[in-house]
Design a protein around this motif. Sequence first.
Motif, PDB file in Angstrom:
ATOM      1  N   LYS A  11       0.835  -1.214   0.000  1.00 49.72           N
ATOM      2  CA  LYS A  11       0.000   0.000   0.000  1.00 49.72           C
ATOM      3  C   LYS A  11       0.863   1.255   0.000  1.00 49.72           C
ATOM      4  N   ASP A  12       1.966   1.233   0.758  1.00 50.65           N
ATOM      5  CA  ASP A  12       2.885   2.370   0.769  1.00 50.65           C
ATOM      6  C   ASP A  12       3.464   2.591  -0.626  1.00 50.65           C
ATOM      7  N   ALA A  31      -6.507   9.097  -0.982  1.00 50.12           N
ATOM      8  CA  ALA A  31      -7.155   8.055  -0.178  1.00 50.12           C
ATOM      9  C   ALA A  31      -8.132   7.239  -1.018  1.00 50.12           C
ATOM     10  N   VAL A  36      -7.729   3.641   0.933  1.00 47.70           N
ATOM     11  CA  VAL A  36      -7.247   3.672   2.319  1.00 47.70           C
ATOM     12  C   VAL A  36      -7.899   4.877   3.006  1.00 47.70           C
ATOM     13  N   GLN A  39      -7.374   8.910   7.630  1.00 48.99           N
ATOM     14  CA  GLN A  39      -6.655   8.853   8.899  1.00 48.99           C
ATOM     15  C   GLN A  39      -5.495   7.860   8.855  1.00 48.99           C
ATOM     16  N   THR A  40      -5.637   6.788   8.101  1.00 47.41           N
ATOM     17  CA  THR A  40      -4.536   5.831   7.956  1.00 47.41           C
ATOM     18  C   THR A  40      -3.367   6.489   7.239  1.00 47.41           C
ATOM     19  N   ASN A  43      -1.867   9.174   9.758  1.00 49.52           N
ATOM     20  CA  ASN A  43      -1.234   8.655  10.966  1.00 49.52           C
ATOM     21  C   ASN A  43      -0.166   7.596  10.725  1.00 49.52           C
ATOM     22  N   ASN A  44      -0.310   6.808   9.671  1.00 50.35           N
ATOM     23  CA  ASN A  44       0.584   5.665   9.488  1.00 50.35           C
ATOM     24  C   ASN A  44       1.506   5.759   8.278  1.00 50.35           C
TER      25      ASN A  44
END
Length: 80
Positions: A11-12, A31, A36, A39-40, A43-44
């Motif tokens: 995903k990255d 997104a 995704v 917020q993912t 935050n990530n």
Amino acid sequence: MGLYEYGLNEKDFQYLKVLLENNVLSLDSLAQMINVPNQTILNNMQPIFLKVRFVIKTGRERQITTKGEQYLEKNKNQRI
């Protein structure tokens, strides 16, 4: 699920590829395109991209850097 250098996952890697293909994207657009939650990303995912300078934020948008492009090219066929 494979891992890439810096511990990034599929995903990255997809996040970076979508930015490369579209040049500049808002958080909402990005997104939606990679399926995704916002917020993912916030935050990530985004913190590591900003820290290693693969992505820059331009106002409300995100843009891949030359370093991010080089990372994609180097890792397109590699997984750890």
